[in-house]
Design an enzyme around this catalytic site. Structure first.
Site, PDB file in Angstrom:
ATOM      1  N   GLU A  83     -13.654 -17.383 -51.787  1.00  0.00           N
ATOM      2  CA  GLU A  83     -15.042 -16.945 -51.977  1.00  0.00           C
ATOM      3  C   GLU A  83     -15.295 -15.542 -51.436  1.00  0.00           C
ATOM      4  OE1 GLU A  83     -19.305 -18.404 -50.157  1.00  0.00           O
ATOM      5  OE2 GLU A  83     -17.846 -19.932 -50.768  1.00  0.00           O
ATOM      6  N   ASP A  84     -14.648 -15.187 -50.322  1.00  0.00           N
ATOM      7  CA  ASP A  84     -15.014 -13.966 -49.605  1.00  0.00           C
ATOM      8  C   ASP A  84     -13.947 -12.871 -49.583  1.00  0.00           C
ATOM      9  OD1 ASP A  84     -17.378 -15.205 -49.015  1.00  0.00           O
ATOM     10  OD2 ASP A  84     -16.840 -15.754 -46.972  1.00  0.00           O
TER      11      ASP A  84
END
Length: 589
Positions: free
Chosen positions: A120-121
Site C-alpha cells: 500500500e505504501d
C-alpha cells in the site's frame, strides 16, 4: 498509508491519553521488552527480540528465520517514513505483529503483519511479496491492502471492506490482522489531529469492533471498545472510568458472601472450579447505564466467572450449584453451550441475587471453553498445530454463520449501499430459531418469518407466502423469537413485492428483494419499449421479430453501447434513447 501514518501531532484530551496508556479492566498485556546481550551485536534481532520471545512462548519449536527476513524487508521499504508521533514507520507493523504474537498467532500471520503496509505504501508489489514469501503470505497482505483512493474515488472505502470480507472467506487471518492494525491505530490516535478522533473511533465502533465480536476475539473487542469510546465521548469515558473504579474498590466485600456460599455449594456438588470477579469494560457499563452512574454498585460493574475443571456436564452441575446457593432471577438463564453464539462462544449465563439483595451475573464455562470465549478464532488457529490444520481453522468454517450471511448478499450490493448495509448487518443482535428438522438458523433480533425464509435459501424467500410458527399459521411479517420452530409455506408462482420491504429486516433479505424488484422493473421496461418499437417499425413495414432472429437487433444494441437487446428496449421506456433515432437504425434507405 494508515490513517495514523506520518507527520506529527499532539494530544490535548486527557481521556484519550489515559485510554491509550493505562490498560482498561480486562485489557490483555503484551510481553515486556527484554534486554539481550546478543541484540546489541545484531540490530535486527535487537528490534525483533520482544516479538521473537512472544512467538517462542506460543510456538517453542518454530523457525524464526521468516520473521527476521520479513522484518528486514519491511524495515528497508519503510525506511525514512515517520509516524505522526515522529517514530519510524516500521514501529507500526512491528507493533501489529506484537499484538498478534501476544495472542499466539502463527508465523505466517506475523510475517504478513510485518509486511501488511508495504504494498500500500511503498513500491513493493504483490508479485514481489508472492515471489519472496509465497502465496499464503501474499494473500494475507493483499487482503488488508486498501484500494487506491485515486482510482476508486468515493467507492474506495466500501470496496476495500468488500475486499476484506471476500478475503476473509478464504482466510480469516486477514480480518485478524486488520483488527490488530486498527487496535494499534486506536492506541496511537492521540497523535492525530483532534478533529479526526471521533470520526475514526465511530468507524471503528461500527465496522471493526463488530468484526472482533463476530470472530469471538473479546480481548481485542474490549480494548477497541474502550479506546473508541474515549475518542468519541471523552467526558463520558472519564466519568464511567471514575464510577467503575469507585465501585470496584468494594468488589471483594460485595461479592465475598456470595463467593463463600458458592464455594460450599460447588464442594457439595462435587465440582472443582476457579472463581474470580470479572470487571466489565467501560463501554459495556456506559451502554448499560449511560449517564446514570451515581452510586454504581460493584455488582453492576463486574460479574462472577466460574471456570470449571471438567466436561460440559460439569458446567450444568456447577449451574445447579450456583442456583442452590443463590436465588436465581426467573427467566435469566442463557445456555450458550447447547446453542453456541455465531462466534463460537460457549458458556452458561445466569442472574442471581446476592445475600445482600443485589442482582448480579454469573458466567459458567469449562477450562476447555475459556480460550475460545476470550480469543475466539485465534484459539482455534493457535491449537491447529500444523499447516493443514491451520488451513481448516481459517477457511470455510461452517460454524461462522455470520460470514456466510455477509457473502450471500455482499456481491449484489452497490458500493453506495454496501457500507450502510454492512453496518446494519454487523450491528444486529442474534437469535436462534429452528427448522422442523432441528436445523438452527441464526437471525438478528426483530427478524421476521420472511427473513427466516431468505436465510434458508434465497429462492425459498422469493416464493414465501406465510409460515407455521410453533405449529400455528402466521403471516410472513411475524417476528421470529429465539427458540421458535418455523416452517416456511411457499407458492411456485410467488414472487417478491414492494410491501415486503416494510417488514424484511435482514440485509440479505432486503438486498435480494430489491434485486428481484429491480430485475422485474427492468423486464417490464424492456417489454414496454419493445412494444413501442414494434408499433413504430410496423408503420415502416419492418418486422422486428425477423430482425431479432437474424441478429441485427443485437448489432444495433451493441453499436449504441448496450450489452443486451433488453437494455436498449428499456432505454426507450426510460427516455434515455429516442424512438425516432432507434427506428432510423432499423430502416434502411
Amino acid at each position: 498509508m494508515n490513517s495514523t501514518g506520518s507527520a506529527s501531532g499532539a494530544l490535548t484530551g486527557a481521556a484519550i491519553r489515559g485510554a491509550a496508556t493505562a490498560p482498561a479492566p480486562g485489557r490483555f498485556r503484551l510481553p515486556l521488552r527484554r534486554r539481550s546481550t546478543a541484540a546489541g551485536r545484531d540490530p535486527v534481532r535487537a528490534a525483533l527480540a520482544p516479538l521473537l520471545a512472544a512467538h517462542r512462548a506460543a510456538y517453542p519449536g518454530a523457525d524464526q528465520a521468516e520473521l527476521l527476513r520479513g522484518y528486514t524487508v519491511a524495515e528497508r521499504l519503510h525506511r525514512g517514513e515517520l509516524r505522526k508521533s515522529g517514530a519510524p514507520y516500521i514501529t507500526h507493523p512491528l507493533a501489529v505483529a506484537m499484538i498478534l504474537a501476544g495472542m499466539g498467532m502463527d508465523t505466517t500471520t506475523l510475517v504478513a503483519a510485518l509486511l501488511h503496509d508495504t504494498v500500500e505504501d511503498t513500491p513493493y508489489t504483490l508479485g514481489e511479496v508472492r515471489a519472496d514469501f509465497g502465496e499464503e503470505i501474499a494473500v494475507l497482505v493483499d487482503g488488508v491492502t486498501k484500494l487506491d483512493g485515486g482510482r476508486w474515488g468515493e467507492r474506495a472505502e466500501a470496496e476495500t471492506f468488500r475486499k476484506i470480507v471476500l478475503s476473509a472467506a478464504d482466510d480469516l487471518r486477514v480480518l485478524v490482522i486488520k483488527l490488530a492494525d486498527r487496535l494499534h491505530n486506536l492506541r496511537t490516535l492521540r497523535y492525530q489531529p483532534p478533529h479526526k478522533w471521533a470520526r475514526y473511533a465511530k468507524a471503528s465502533h461500527e465496522l471493526l469492533v463488530p468484526f472482533a465480536e463476530r470472530l469471538g476475539i473479546h480481548v481485542l473487542k474490549r480494548e477497541m471498545d474502550d479506546l473508541a469510546f474515549a475518542a468519541r465521548s471523552p467526558d463520558a469515558h472519564a466519568a464511567t472510568g471514575s464510577a467503575v473504579r469507585a465501585a470496584l474498590r468494594d468488589a471483594r466485600r460485595a461479592f465475598g458472601p456470595a463467593m463463600l456460599r458458592l464455594r460450599r455449594s460447588l464442594a457439595e456438588h462435587g465440582v472443582q472450579a476457579t472463581m474470580r470477579i470479572r470487571p466489565s469494560h467501560l463501554y459495556a457499563v456506559h451502554q448499560s447505564f449511560g449517564g446514570r452512574l451515581a452510586g454504581l454498585r460493584p455488582c453492576e460493574a463486574a460479574r462472577l466467572l466460574l471456570v470449571v475443571d471438567g466436561a460440559e456436564r460439569d458446567c450444568y452441575i456447577a449451574l445447579g450449584a450456583v442456583h442452590a446457593a443463590l436465588h436465581p432471577v426467573a427467566g435469566q438463564v442463557r445456555d450458550f453451550i447447547a446453542t453456541p453464539k455465531d462466534n463460537m462462544y460457549r458458556s452458561l449465563h445466569t442472574r442471581v441475587i446476592s445475600p445482600d439483595g443485589d442482582p448480579f451475573e454469573v458466567i459458567v464455562r469449562s477450562r476447555a471453553m475459556h480460550p475460545v470465549a476470550e480469543y475466539g478464532i485465534v484459539a482455534h488457529i493457535r491449537d491447529a498445530g500444523d499447516d493443514a490444520a491451520t488451513v481448516d481453522a481459517v477457511a470455510g468454517r461452517r460454524d461462522l454463520v455470520w460470514l456466510s450471511r455477509l457473502l450471500a448478499w455482499q456481491s449484489d450490493a452497490p458500493s453506495a449501499d454496501f457500507l450502510e448495509s454492512l453496518r446494519a448487518d454487523l450491528a444486529a443482535g442474534n437469535i436462534a430459531a429452528f427448522t422442523p428438522r432441528g436445523e438452527a438458523v441464526a437471525l438478528p433480533a426483530g427478524a421476521t418469518a420472511l427473513d427466516f425464509a431468505y436465510a434458508l435459501e434465497p429462492f425459498l424467500g422469493d416464493r414465501c407466502i406465510g409460515a407455521v410458527v410453533n405449529g400455528r399459521l402466521a403471516p410472513m411479517s411475524v417476528q421470529v423469537r429465539s427458540g421458535n420452530v418455523v416452517e416456511i409455506l411457499t407458492d411456485p408462482a410467488g414472487r417478491p413485492s414492494e410491501d415486503w420491504l416494510e417488514f424484511a429486516v435482514t440485509v440479505p433479505a432486503r438486498v435480494r428483494i430489491q434485486q428481484c424488484l429491480s430485475l422485474r422493473r427492468a423486464e417490464e421496461a424492456a417489454e414496454a419499449g419493445r412494444r413501442r418499437l414494434v408499433q413504430a417499425l410496423a408503420g415502416r413495414r419492418v418486422d422486428l421479430l425477423a430482425v431479432e432472429a437474424c441478429g441485427d437487433s443485437l448489432a444495433v444494441a451493441r453499436a449504441l453501447g448496450y450489452g443486451e437487446i433488453d437494455e436498449m428496449y428499456g432505454a426507450l421506456t426510460t427516455g434515455s434513447l429516442g424512438l425516432d433515432d432507434l427506428v432510423a437504425r432499423f430502416v434502411h434507405p
